[in-house]
Design a protein around this motif. Structure first.
Motif, short mmCIF file in Angstrom:
data_model
loop_
_atom_site.label_atom_id
_atom_site.label_comp_id
_atom_site.label_asym_id
_atom_site.label_seq_id
_atom_site.Cartn_x
_atom_site.Cartn_y
_atom_site.Cartn_z
N HIS A 226 0.84 -1.20 0.00
CA HIS A 226 0.00 0.00 0.00
C HIS A 226 0.87 1.26 0.00
O HIS A 226 0.57 2.25 -0.68
CB HIS A 226 -0.92 0.00 1.22
N HIS A 227 1.96 1.20 0.75
CA HIS A 227 2.89 2.33 0.80
C HIS A 227 3.50 2.59 -0.58
O HIS A 227 3.62 3.74 -1.01
CB HIS A 227 3.99 2.04 1.82
N VAL A 228 3.86 1.51 -1.26
CA VAL A 228 4.45 1.65 -2.61
C VAL A 228 3.43 2.22 -3.58
O VAL A 228 3.74 3.09 -4.40
CB VAL A 228 4.96 0.28 -3.12
N ILE A 229 2.20 1.74 -3.51
CA ILE A 229 1.15 2.19 -4.42
C ILE A 229 0.89 3.69 -4.26
O ILE A 229 0.68 4.42 -5.24
CB ILE A 229 -0.15 1.39 -4.20
N LYS A 230 0.94 4.18 -3.02
CA LYS A 230 0.67 5.59 -2.76
C LYS A 230 1.79 6.50 -3.26
O LYS A 230 1.55 7.64 -3.64
CB LYS A 230 0.48 5.83 -1.25
N LEU A 231 3.01 6.00 -3.26
CA LEU A 231 4.15 6.81 -3.68
C LEU A 231 4.20 6.91 -5.20
O LEU A 231 3.95 5.95 -5.91
CB LEU A 231 5.46 6.20 -3.17
N ARG A 232 4.55 8.07 -5.69
CA ARG A 232 4.70 8.25 -7.14
C ARG A 232 6.15 7.95 -7.51
O ARG A 232 6.97 8.83 -7.70
CB ARG A 232 4.31 9.68 -7.52
N HIS A 233 6.45 6.66 -7.61
CA HIS A 233 7.83 6.23 -7.83
C HIS A 233 8.21 6.17 -9.31
O HIS A 233 9.38 6.12 -9.66
CB HIS A 233 8.08 4.86 -7.18
N GLY A 234 7.23 6.12 -10.20
CA GLY A 234 7.50 6.15 -11.63
C GLY A 234 7.90 4.82 -12.24
O GLY A 234 8.13 4.73 -13.45
N ALA A 235 8.00 3.76 -11.43
CA ALA A 235 8.44 2.46 -11.96
C ALA A 235 7.32 1.77 -12.73
O ALA A 235 6.16 1.82 -12.33
CB ALA A 235 8.91 1.56 -10.83
N ASN A 236 7.67 1.14 -13.83
CA ASN A 236 6.70 0.36 -14.58
C ASN A 236 6.87 -1.15 -14.35
O ASN A 236 6.10 -1.94 -14.84
CB ASN A 236 6.79 0.67 -16.08
N ARG A 237 7.91 -1.50 -13.56
CA ARG A 237 8.11 -2.89 -13.17
C ARG A 237 8.49 -2.94 -11.70
O ARG A 237 9.23 -2.10 -11.21
CB ARG A 237 9.21 -3.54 -14.02
N VAL A 238 8.02 -3.98 -11.01
CA VAL A 238 8.33 -4.19 -9.60
C VAL A 238 8.78 -5.63 -9.41
O VAL A 238 8.14 -6.56 -9.90
CB VAL A 238 7.11 -3.89 -8.70
N LEU A 239 9.89 -5.80 -8.71
CA LEU A 239 10.36 -7.13 -8.32
C LEU A 239 10.30 -7.22 -6.80
O LEU A 239 11.01 -6.50 -6.10
CB LEU A 239 11.80 -7.37 -8.80
#
Length: 310
Positions: A185-198
């Motif tokens: 949820h924390h990652v989703i809220k942040l505007r990190h700009g990544a199009n891939r997550v591992l």
């Protein structure tokens, strides 16, 4: 961030992360044969898009339309066809990989070769070097202790930043338990700009709500999962007496009957089994590796979209 290798702070590569080893993994990735990149598409989840404009790469030519830039006329095709044609160029978009690394206390365990935390750190470093070699930006978020986002950065400095942050996170002891759903949820809220997550985890922090969070993340991001497990979590051990050390104290674990050994294995491996089952039900490519395995093949398979389910 300027990464400096300190001998005093560096780990042994078995129970503590060795920063020198994380950096040295660059040479292993450099020898890999990377699959050809599709420069005309940016993959987001299961979608890909072609973006044309004043980009760097030629895409195709079409018949001239009023308002087209005459400097982009395709003279060869015009000469062959007798009709004006304009070259179209695609907008180049740089891929961005965000590594989610589990730093819970449960990761600091291992009966073969190294701790799960050290194996996970090596896998994360390999992913970082792989990403920058493939022309992607790479960032990191560690969870289970101090949750802090390191935004994706390009080139060697991006991978060095990730390696340095991993080594620093490994030296930070934590007893805080953070549900996986909370970290996602924390990652989703942040505007990190990544199009891939591992995501790299042993699954001990996985909870029921994590499934919904993964579904939400998959709407905009391609998710991959690497489950790190110890041998005791994957197979039932032979009968015997097993010495165990925790917080400097030694104990002997006695496993004799088949039922006793199977119950112990299922209890110990419940987290990784739960997370792997969740990934399989959602169609997320994943791999399961133990602490003695070489993580390079699994990492490269996941990041080049060949990640099968095991």
């Amino acid at each position: 961030m300027n990464t400096v290798v300190s001998h005093e702070a560096d780990g042994d590569g078995r129970v503590r992360v060795s920063l020198a080893e994380l950096i040295a993994l660059r040479s292993r990735v450099a020898r890999l044969r990377l699959p050809p990149q599709d420069s005309r598409a940016m993959r987001v989840g299961n979608q890909s898009s072609r973006l044309y404009g004043r980009g760097m790469d030629y895409a195709e030519s079409r018949a001239y339309q009023p308002g087209d830039d005459v400097r982009r006329l395709d003279w060869r095709l015009t000469a062959r066809s007798g009709r004006l044609h304009t070259k179209l160029f695609q907008e180049e978009r740089e891929g961005q990989l965000l590594i989610l690394l589990d730093q819970h206390a449960s990761m600091r365990f291992g009966t073969r070769v190294r701790f799960k935390s050290v194996q996970a750190a090596g896998a994360a470093a390999l992913a970082a070097w792989y990403a920058v070699r493939a022309g992607e930006r790479v960032g990191l978020m560690q969870f289970g202790g101090c949750t802090q986002l390191q935004r994706p950065r390009a080139g060697v400095h991006g991978a060095l930043d990730v390696c340095g942050a991993i080594a620093k996170g490994d030296r930070t002891a934590s007893v805080h338990r953070q549900p996986l759903s909370e970290a996602l949820h924390h990652v989703i809220k942040l505007r990190h700009g990544a199009n891939r997550v591992l995501l790299i985890s042993d699954g001990q922090c996985s909870d029921e709500l994590a499934r919904n969070r993964l579904l939400e993340m998959m709407r905009h991001t391609a998710v991959r999962l690497l489950v790190v497990a110890d041998a005791l979590e994957l197979i039932s051990m032979p009968a015997g007496h097993y010495p165990i050390e925790h917080d400097g104290q030694r104990r002997t674990l006695v496993l004799q009957s088949i039922r006793q050994r199977e119950s112990f294995q299922q209890s110990l491996g419940a987290g990784q089994a739960r997370l792997a089952a969740m990934a399989q039900s959602l169609g997320i490519p994943f791999r399961v590796i133990d602490t003695a395995a070489d993580p390079l093949e699994s990492v490269s398979a996941l990041l080049c979209d060949r990640g099968g389910r095991r």
